[in-house]
Motif scaffolding. Structure first.
Motif, PDB file in Angstrom:
ATOM      1  N   LYS B 103       0.832  -1.199   0.000  1.00  0.00           N
ATOM      2  CA  LYS B 103       0.000   0.000   0.000  1.00  0.00           C
ATOM      3  C   LYS B 103       0.878   1.265   0.000  1.00  0.00           C
ATOM      4  O   LYS B 103       0.674   2.187  -0.790  1.00  0.00           O
ATOM      5  N   ARG B 104       1.897   1.250   0.868  1.00  0.00           N
ATOM      6  CA  ARG B 104       2.765   2.424   0.952  1.00  0.00           C
ATOM      7  C   ARG B 104       3.565   2.613  -0.330  1.00  0.00           C
ATOM      8  O   ARG B 104       3.842   3.730  -0.752  1.00  0.00           O
ATOM      9  N   MET B 105       3.948   1.491  -0.936  1.00  0.00           N
ATOM     10  CA  MET B 105       4.701   1.542  -2.182  1.00  0.00           C
ATOM     11  C   MET B 105       3.850   2.205  -3.271  1.00  0.00           C
ATOM     12  O   MET B 105       4.329   3.057  -4.020  1.00  0.00           O
ATOM     13  N   LEU B 106       2.593   1.805  -3.308  1.00  0.00           N
ATOM     14  CA  LEU B 106       1.667   2.379  -4.289  1.00  0.00           C
ATOM     15  C   LEU B 106       1.504   3.879  -4.047  1.00  0.00           C
ATOM     16  O   LEU B 106       1.524   4.677  -4.988  1.00  0.00           O
ATOM     17  N   GLU B 107       1.370   4.230  -2.758  1.00  0.00           N
ATOM     18  CA  GLU B 107       1.239   5.644  -2.410  1.00  0.00           C
ATOM     19  C   GLU B 107       2.448   6.431  -2.893  1.00  0.00           C
ATOM     20  O   GLU B 107       2.314   7.523  -3.436  1.00  0.00           O
ATOM     21  N   ALA B 108       3.631   5.856  -2.671  1.00  0.00           N
ATOM     22  CA  ALA B 108       4.866   6.534  -3.078  1.00  0.00           C
ATOM     23  C   ALA B 108       4.887   6.742  -4.586  1.00  0.00           C
ATOM     24  O   ALA B 108       5.217   7.815  -5.081  1.00  0.00           O
ATOM     25  N   ARG B 109       4.507   5.688  -5.321  1.00  0.00           N
ATOM     26  CA  ARG B 109       4.441   5.802  -6.776  1.00  0.00           C
ATOM     27  C   ARG B 109       3.469   6.885  -7.185  1.00  0.00           C
ATOM     28  O   ARG B 109       3.706   7.674  -8.091  1.00  0.00           O
ATOM     29  N   PHE B 110       2.356   6.890  -6.488  1.00  0.00           N
ATOM     30  CA  PHE B 110       1.292   7.829  -6.832  1.00  0.00           C
ATOM     31  C   PHE B 110       1.737   9.266  -6.561  1.00  0.00           C
ATOM     32  O   PHE B 110       1.471  10.172  -7.333  1.00  0.00           O
ATOM     33  N   LYS B 111       2.446   9.448  -5.440  1.00  0.00           N
ATOM     34  CA  LYS B 111       2.808  10.799  -5.028  1.00  0.00           C
ATOM     35  C   LYS B 111       3.905  11.411  -5.895  1.00  0.00           C
ATOM     36  O   LYS B 111       3.768  12.506  -6.399  1.00  0.00           O
ATOM     37  N   ASN B 112       5.007  10.694  -6.041  1.00  0.00           N
ATOM     38  CA  ASN B 112       6.163  11.298  -6.714  1.00  0.00           C
ATOM     39  C   ASN B 112       6.586  10.556  -7.963  1.00  0.00           C
ATOM     40  O   ASN B 112       7.593  10.890  -8.567  1.00  0.00           O
ATOM     41  N   GLY B 113       5.853   9.527  -8.330  1.00  0.00           N
ATOM     42  CA  GLY B 113       6.236   8.776  -9.514  1.00  0.00           C
ATOM     43  C   GLY B 113       7.299   7.750  -9.178  1.00  0.00           C
ATOM     44  O   GLY B 113       7.880   7.767  -8.097  1.00  0.00           O
ATOM     45  N   PRO B 114       7.566   6.822 -10.096  1.00  0.00           N
ATOM     46  CA  PRO B 114       8.460   5.717  -9.790  1.00  0.00           C
ATOM     47  C   PRO B 114       9.942   6.087  -9.790  1.00  0.00           C
ATOM     48  O   PRO B 114      10.761   5.325  -9.317  1.00  0.00           O
ATOM     49  N   TYR B 115      10.293   7.258 -10.295  1.00  0.00           N
ATOM     50  CA  TYR B 115      11.720   7.553 -10.433  1.00  0.00           C
ATOM     51  C   TYR B 115      12.232   8.518  -9.381  1.00  0.00           C
ATOM     52  O   TYR B 115      13.406   8.803  -9.324  1.00  0.00           O
ATOM     53  N   ARG B 116      11.349   9.055  -8.564  1.00  0.00           N
ATOM     54  CA  ARG B 116      11.807  10.016  -7.549  1.00  0.00           C
ATOM     55  C   ARG B 116      11.532   9.456  -6.168  1.00  0.00           C
ATOM     56  O   ARG B 116      10.552   8.773  -5.946  1.00  0.00           O
ATOM     57  N   PRO B 117      12.423   9.790  -5.223  1.00  0.00           N
ATOM     58  CA  PRO B 117      12.225   9.261  -3.868  1.00  0.00           C
ATOM     59  C   PRO B 117      11.020   9.886  -3.168  1.00  0.00           C
ATOM     60  O   PRO B 117      10.771  11.086  -3.303  1.00  0.00           O
ATOM     61  N   SER B 118      10.273   9.062  -2.465  1.00  0.00           N
ATOM     62  CA  SER B 118       9.192   9.570  -1.615  1.00  0.00           C
ATOM     63  C   SER B 118       9.366   8.969  -0.222  1.00  0.00           C
ATOM     64  O   SER B 118      10.003   7.931  -0.065  1.00  0.00           O
ATOM     65  N   ILE B 119       8.747   9.618   0.751  1.00  0.00           N
ATOM     66  CA  ILE B 119       8.898   9.157   2.133  1.00  0.00           C
ATOM     67  C   ILE B 119       8.106   7.863   2.340  1.00  0.00           C
ATOM     68  O   ILE B 119       6.944   7.763   1.967  1.00  0.00           O
ATOM     69  N   PHE B 120       8.783   6.878   2.886  1.00  0.00           N
ATOM     70  CA  PHE B 120       8.131   5.604   3.183  1.00  0.00           C
ATOM     71  C   PHE B 120       7.668   5.589   4.636  1.00  0.00           C
ATOM     72  O   PHE B 120       6.557   5.220   4.934  1.00  0.00           O
ATOM     73  N   GLU B 121       8.563   5.998   5.532  1.00  0.00           N
ATOM     74  CA  GLU B 121       8.169   6.169   6.943  1.00  0.00           C
ATOM     75  C   GLU B 121       8.925   7.377   7.459  1.00  0.00           C
ATOM     76  O   GLU B 121      10.141   7.459   7.292  1.00  0.00           O
ATOM     77  N   ASP B 122       8.214   8.317   8.046  1.00  0.00           N
ATOM     78  CA  ASP B 122       8.912   9.527   8.456  1.00  0.00           C
ATOM     79  C   ASP B 122       9.267   9.507   9.931  1.00  0.00           C
ATOM     80  O   ASP B 122       8.719   8.726  10.712  1.00  0.00           O
ATOM     81  N   LEU B 123      10.245  10.324  10.293  1.00  0.00           N
ATOM     82  CA  LEU B 123      10.657  10.551  11.674  1.00  0.00           C
ATOM     83  C   LEU B 123      10.823   9.256  12.467  1.00  0.00           C
ATOM     84  O   LEU B 123      10.047   8.939  13.357  1.00  0.00           O
ATOM     85  N   LEU B 124      11.850   8.533  12.100  1.00  0.00           N
ATOM     86  CA  LEU B 124      12.093   7.251  12.762  1.00  0.00           C
ATOM     87  C   LEU B 124      12.541   7.475  14.198  1.00  0.00           C
ATOM     88  O   LEU B 124      13.270   8.426  14.487  1.00  0.00           O
ATOM     89  N   THR B 125      12.140   6.586  15.071  1.00  0.00           N
ATOM     90  CA  THR B 125      12.654   6.652  16.443  1.00  0.00           C
ATOM     91  C   THR B 125      14.131   6.252  16.401  1.00  0.00           C
ATOM     92  O   THR B 125      14.553   5.564  15.485  1.00  0.00           O
ATOM     93  N   PRO B 126      14.907   6.694  17.409  1.00  0.00           N
ATOM     94  CA  PRO B 126      16.345   6.379  17.384  1.00  0.00           C
ATOM     95  C   PRO B 126      16.621   4.875  17.258  1.00  0.00           C
ATOM     96  O   PRO B 126      17.529   4.470  16.527  1.00  0.00           O
ATOM     97  N   GLU B 127      15.824   4.048  17.937  1.00  0.00           N
ATOM     98  CA  GLU B 127      16.068   2.598  17.865  1.00  0.00           C
ATOM     99  C   GLU B 127      15.821   2.085  16.451  1.00  0.00           C
ATOM    100  O   GLU B 127      16.601   1.307  15.896  1.00  0.00           O
ATOM    101  N   LEU B 128      14.711   2.557  15.881  1.00  0.00           N
ATOM    102  CA  LEU B 128      14.341   2.122  14.546  1.00  0.00           C
ATOM    103  C   LEU B 128      15.408   2.557  13.540  1.00  0.00           C
ATOM    104  O   LEU B 128      15.808   1.795  12.656  1.00  0.00           O
ATOM    105  N   HIS B 129      15.892   3.790  13.747  1.00  0.00           N
ATOM    106  CA  HIS B 129      16.924   4.293  12.849  1.00  0.00           C
ATOM    107  C   HIS B 129      18.168   3.430  12.942  1.00  0.00           C
ATOM    108  O   HIS B 129      18.765   3.067  11.932  1.00  0.00           O
ATOM    109  N   ALA B 130      18.544   3.068  14.166  1.00  0.00           N
ATOM    110  CA  ALA B 130      19.748   2.253  14.349  1.00  0.00           C
ATOM    111  C   ALA B 130      19.596   0.913  13.640  1.00  0.00           C
ATOM    112  O   ALA B 130      20.506   0.463  12.925  1.00  0.00           O
ATOM    113  N   ARG B 131      18.452   0.283  13.802  1.00  0.00           N
ATOM    114  CA  ARG B 131      18.254  -1.036  13.190  1.00  0.00           C
ATOM    115  C   ARG B 131      18.243  -0.943  11.671  1.00  0.00           C
ATOM    116  O   ARG B 131      18.786  -1.815  10.975  1.00  0.00           O
ATOM    117  N   LEU B 132      17.630   0.102  11.148  1.00  0.00           N
ATOM    118  CA  LEU B 132      17.563   0.249   9.692  1.00  0.00           C
ATOM    119  C   LEU B 132      18.936   0.578   9.117  1.00  0.00           C
ATOM    120  O   LEU B 132      19.322   0.070   8.069  1.00  0.00           O
TER     121      LEU B 132
END
Lengths: 445, 688
Positions: B103-132
């Motif tokens: 669903k989020r992938m589709l949203e991203a495609r819809f928002k900015n098109g397939p060739y430009r980056p769009s936000i998948f998840e914003d404002l990650l918590t520090p733990e989440l950021h570390a794991r990613l």
């Protein structure tokens, strides 16, 4: 070259050769500026046959070799074999029906090995030869309507076949040969009638049917009133006015809708309407059931032309310079290395560069007309006019479509557009002309 | 025959020339005459990439940053490059399922098109950021992108500092295109008021984009780029220790505390209860938290210190005295024989708490004993002043005085959405009483009632006038803007001294101060600070509220105003605690603790116990859970009708699933969503 092989160079018109080389060079430069990417090794890719400009370069080499062969042949060869070539051309055109491969919506291409062969493109040469041959026959009396019919048939037969292959653009090119016939005495009346029909069709598109019919009726009544004395003397005049009026009405009411729903392709209709800036009133009529009406895709239809106008317009007076054009460098104009190559020149070199290229073309055309007029043989003259007409038609339509003066018809710009077949065809036409001209002292009849 | 048609060659030449001429004219038109294509080409191919400056930092009076910037990370995706991503492990880390992923992938495609980056998840918590960050190589097409975020290091002063949010279409429209979609703009508090200072200056980096809107490089080697200029910092009067104490004291109560420095008009602390954790509106979940705050009927987003309208009650009495003294209708020795009721208008109203003779023998005594009759009479003397010939002119003059005090109109504090309070004008009374009214009609104005309303900030500011003996500065937070120049006019109005009382002698002021000091030494011993002379005045105001179509009398509001020390005032305070009884019970001790903390810079151990006692007492009015329950059930019903899903009620009762961002105390929020306790509604008294 002239020292080593004086037989070939004798009588050759060097001005044409130089113009030819200049145009091919401009073409290579334009294709280069579209497809070159930063960091490529230019020399390597020129040799490599990988990039478009390299391919075009090899096609140019091929054209030169072919041109040398043509210069080596006897000019009598062309008169002798003209009809055979024409037959071969028609045969190849027919061969397309069972053997074509569909490429970008056209059904006019045969794929042979790695090459796309487009017989309609080459047919231009054959038609030119055959027409010249027919007009130059001793027994042809070009004042008789019968010969007008035959000459028209020579031109229109391949055009009809090409239209059947959904390649209307190339088919239209054959109409350029009417200029040759005009030069040879084709009555201007026919052309005026043809022109009037064209005006009528355009008027039908622009003005409401009923208003147009009223205007035509008013003209007819005025004519009858003005000519009432002559009519009293000759009843047939009244009849002819009535017939013309009737035909016009039929054209408005039946022929034009038929043309726009049944004959022309959807996208062509859209392009024509987008040029005159109106909604397509036939959109619903030529929509296949279940498909979206074409009118909703209006934006896509004039996308090409809009982008092309932006590219050319942004060039300004002196242009942005080689490889600096943002529009052409980043593929904003679709098909820009082939049909829209003029954008590259317009953006990169501005008004000055475009005028220069157009000047070269105009010089070439006038030069060919001059050459035509100095021929002693009718065949050579007709052939030369044929070359001039085809070139002129290509240049005028192609440039006009990029600057929004003509509907988008996919025909290449001679010598500059990317494309092997078109480069070979145009080169062949030009080299045959040079060969014929070199022998202008001979009377071929 | 050739010669026969030779003239036609010229016609052909003419046709060629004609067409080429037309083409040339059109080229001239496109390239030279019409200038619009250059701009269109720029729009096509050049992308002005905005470089956002850091917002300015806000400091308190001890130069501690109370609103700062930090970096958080967004997970962005370029859809057409993400084909070989390890979807399963990414979903595992983010705690989502593959349906949500798609669903989020589709949203991203819809928002900015397939060739430009769009936000998948914003404002990650520090733990989440570390794991990613550790596993990002497994996810081609995904990237972690820095994003500056506001952070409140003290978890306090939410109402003052405000928050930022994305500019909406109305802001963009009003700014005439200055703000663009996706810009952050101050939406409340100082963030909003000082937007032009804090915002800084955006830089622009011109990038070339291709026909698929991908950025492919810088335009003209960055020659036209401009750098971002960081926002300027603000130095405020806020004492963060005092502010935190105020917020602790007002916790679980409805009300407000305002502490001013009378000498400068600088605001030392301003708290409104209930309040919220400012950091809950910056990090992840900010939308959800904001939603919960707006659904809370107690109104935690409301800054009651500048938006709450309260009856001043008896705290108005010293001001009424000052007006009369300045007009010259009374002197400090003026007395009124009060016997427990006011009979000046014949109906014996209002009553007075004291009935012993002599309790209003002079101004000092009247203030100390808070004699209603005395101040009603003072009010009537002022408006019936024969100098003005007629009560309406007299009242208009009286109202002008109060307006000059900052009552009945906005004080002009450097916060947005301040409420004006209310001092009715004559036309209002004319409308209500059809033109026939006199000083008896609205006599309770003299004791701060009738239609009079004021915000806690206005009351504190009025206290500054009393403390300063006749002048005040417009209350404000910001002392100085870093890198201030003559073009900064924002602070000019705060430097202007408002001399509102000029005809009162020092003795008269002393009489008023003495009375106010006796208030502390007398009835209000709870605001007493050993070793410091405190001047104060309690107030108790009746409160009504319409609940479920019935006008219900709630418990009185507890109001207290004061300043200290008497000889050299350094702090002026207004404290209001709604529905908590007499001014002395809650408001006065809170004011006492505040003054002691500020003047002595610390609190002794036994006073800290008092702090804990007050902080621990919940005085939330009982109608709040009741209203909350009604609102929530109505909303749930609405939801059920619309979506046919009875589980929706849980949407309103659910607690937060993720810990609040980023360093909140013990991981729990101080203002959990109010879940109504059914037992509360067994008790019929709340509607009685």
């Amino acid at each position: 070259m002239s020292q080593r092989n004086p037989a070939i160079s004798k009588g050759v018109d060097w001005v044409l050769i130089w113009l030819y080389l200049a145009l091919v060079a401009i073409g290579l430069l334009s294709i280069f500026s579209v497809t070159y990417r930063e960091g490529e090794n230019v020399i390597q890719s020129f040799i490599g046959f990988k990039t478009d400009y390299s391919k075009q370069f090899y096609f140019f080499i091929g054209s030169i070799i072919l041109g040398l062969f043509i210069l080596l042949t006897d000019s009598k060869f062309f008169t002798a074999t003209a009809n055979i070539w024409y037959a071969v051309g028609i045969f190849m055109l027919l061969l397309v029906f069972p053997f074509h491969t569909e490429v970008k919506g056209t059904e006019s291409i045969i794929r042979l090995g790695g090459f796309n062969l487009q017989p309609a493109e080459m047919c231009k040469i054959f038609v030119n030869l055959a027409l010249a041959k027919y007009l130059s026959r001793v027994e042809t009396d070009f004042t008789a309507p019968r010969s007008h019919l035959i000459a028209s048939a020579i031109i229109l037969a391949p055009a009809a076949i090409t239209i059947a292959q959904k390649e209307t653009g190339l088919a239209l090119v054959f109409f350029a040969f009417f200029l040759v016939m005009f030069r040879e005495g084709f009555p201007a009346g026919y052309l005026i009638i043809g022109f009037s029909v064209g005006v009528l069709v355009v008027a039908t598109l622009l003005v409401d049917k009923f208003i147009l019919a009223l205007v035509l009726s008013a003209i007819a009544v005025t004519m009858i009133y003005l000519m009432r004395k002559q009519i009293k003397r000759r009843r047939r005049l009244l009849l002819s006015v009535a017939v013309v009026w009737g035909l016009s009405i039929i054209t408005i009411v039946f022929v034009v809708p038929f043309l726009f729903t049944k004959v022309l392709q959807k996208h062509q209709v859209e392009r024509i309407f987008s040029l005159i800036g109106k909604e397509n009133p036939y959109a619903r009529l030529n929509t296949v059931e279940g498909e979206e009406p074409v009118a909703t895709t209006k934006k896509d239809v004039d996308y090409n032309v809009r982008q092309s106008k932006i590219a050319i317009g942004s060039g300004g007076f002196s242009g942005k310079g080689l490889l600096k054009g943002t529009q052409t460098r980043f593929d904003f104009v679709p098909e820009q290395r082939t049909d829209f190559i003029f954008c590259t020149i317009g953006e990169g070199f501005g008004f000055l560069g475009s005028s220069l290229v157009l000047g070269i073309y105009l010089f070439l055309l006038l030069r060919i007309v001059n050459i035509a007029e100095r021929q002693r043989s009718v065949f050579s003259r007709c052939y030369a006019y044929g070359v001039a007409s085809v070139f002129f038609f290509h240049i005028a339509i192609n440039v006009c479509m990029t600057i929004g003066l003509a509907p988008v018809i996919g025909i290449p710009l001679p010598f500059i557009s990317y494309g092997g077949t078109s480069l070979l065809t145009f080169s062949t036409m030009l080299f045959i002309l040079i060969r014929l001209d070199a022998d202008r002292q001979m009377v071929l009849r | 025959m050739a010669l026969f048609n030779q003239s036609r060659s010229n016609i052909i030449r003419l046709i060629f020339l004609g067409i080429f001429f037309i083409i040339l004219v059109q080229l001239l038109n496109l390239q030279v005459i019409s200038g619009k294509y250059e701009q269109l080409a720029m729009d096509n191919a050049v992308f002005p990439k905005v470089r956002y400056p850091d917002r300015g930092i806000i400091f308190d009076r001890k130069n501690r940053a109370i609103l700062n910037n930090t970096i958080m990370y967004d997970l962005v995706v370029t859809p057409n490059e993400s084909k070989h991503t390890d979807t399963f492990s990414l979903c595992d880390i983010l705690g989502i399922d593959t349906t949500e992923y798609r669903k989020r992938m589709l949203e991203a495609r819809f928002k900015n098109g397939p060739y430009r980056p769009s936000i998948f998840e914003d404002l990650l918590t520090p733990e989440l950021h570390a794991r990613l960050d550790e596993n990002i190589w497994k996810f081609p097409g995904f990237a972690l992108v820095e994003r500056p975020v506001r952070v409140y290091p003290f978890n306090a002063a939410a109402h003052i500092l405000g928050y930022i949010g994305e500019a909406d279409s109305s802001i963009i429209k009003r700014s005439r295109g200055f703000y663009r979609m996706g810009d952050y703009v101050g939406r409340s508090g100082l963030e909003s008021y000082y937007e032009s200072v804090l915002m800084g200056q955006r830089g622009v980096q011109y990038m070339i984009k291709d026909n698929r809107n991908r950025l492919v490089g810088s335009y003209e080697n960055g020659r036209r780029d401009t750098a971002a200029i960081a926002g300027r910092n603000l130095r405020t009067y806020i004492d963060m220790d005092l502010q935190q104490l105020a917020e602790k004291l007002i916790n679980n109560k409805v009300g407000a505390i305002v502490a001013l420095d009378p000498k400068t008009g600088g605001i030392l602390a301003m708290a409104s209860g209930p309040n919220y954790d400012p950091n809950s509106l910056t990090g992840p979940n900010k939308q959800k938290n904001y939603g919960q705050l707006t659904l809370d009927v107690a109104g935690p987003l409301l800054n009651r210190a500048i938006q709450g309208n309260y009856e001043p009650g008896s705290t108005f009495k010293p001001l009424g005295a000052l007006v009369a003294l300045d007009e010259g209708v009374i002197t400090p020795s003026y007395g009124y024989p009060c016997g427990g009721r006011y009979f000046g208008c014949g109906h014996g109203k209002p009553a007075c708490t004291h009935s012993n003779p002599g309790h209003a023998a002079n101004l000092t005594l009247a203030i100390a004993n808070s004699c209603n009759s005395y101040f009603v009479q003072v009010y009537r003397n002022a408006v019936d002043n024969p100098e003005f010939r007629g009560v309406k002119k007299g009242y208009e003059k009286w109202r002008e005085y109060l307006n000059a005090f900052g009552l009945g109109q906005r004080t002009g504090v450097d916060l947005t959405s301040e409420a004006p309070g209310l001092i009715p004008d004559t036309s209002r009374y004319n409308t209500i009483y059809r033109g026939s009214w006199n000083s008896c009609t609205n006599l309770t104005l003299g004791i701060g009632q009738d239609m009079m309303n004021a915000t806690p900030l206005q009351l504190a500011n009025a206290m500054c006038i009393v403390a300063n003996k006749g002048f005040y500065y417009t209350p404000h937070f910001v002392q100085q803007i870093d890198g201030q120049s003559a073009s900064d006019t924002l602070l000019n109005k705060f430097k202007q001294k408002h001399e509102v009382l000029t005809r009162i002698s020092d003795d008269a002021y002393e009489a008023v101060h003495r009375g106010m000091q006796q208030v502390i030494d007398g009835t209000s011993s709870r605001a007493k600070i050993p070793g410091i002379n405190v001047c104060g005045k309690t107030g108790t105001a009746e409160k009504f509220r319409i609940i479920q179509g019935k006008r219900i009398k709630l418990d009185d509001n507890s109001v207290f105003v004061c300043f200290a020390p008497r000889e050299n005032p350094q702090i002026a305070l207004a404290v209001i605690v709604e529905n908590s009884g007499f001014g002395n019970t809650w408001a006065a001790p809170i004011a006492g603790l505040m003054m002691e903390r500020y003047l002595k810079d610390s609190l002794p151990a036994e006073r800290l116990k008092e702090v804990d006692r007050i902080a621990g007492s919940s005085l939330l009015p009982s109608y709040i859970p009741y209203l909350q329950y009604i609102e929530d059930s109505a909303r749930a019903q609405n939801w059920l009708n619309r979506y046919k899903d009875s589980s929706a009620i849980r949407k309103f009762n659910r607690e937060r699933t993720r810990p609040p961002f980023p360093r909140s105390k013990e991981g729990k929020t101080r203002h959990a969503f109010v879940v109504p306790d059914p037992k509360l509604f067994m008790n019929k008294n709340i509607l009685a």
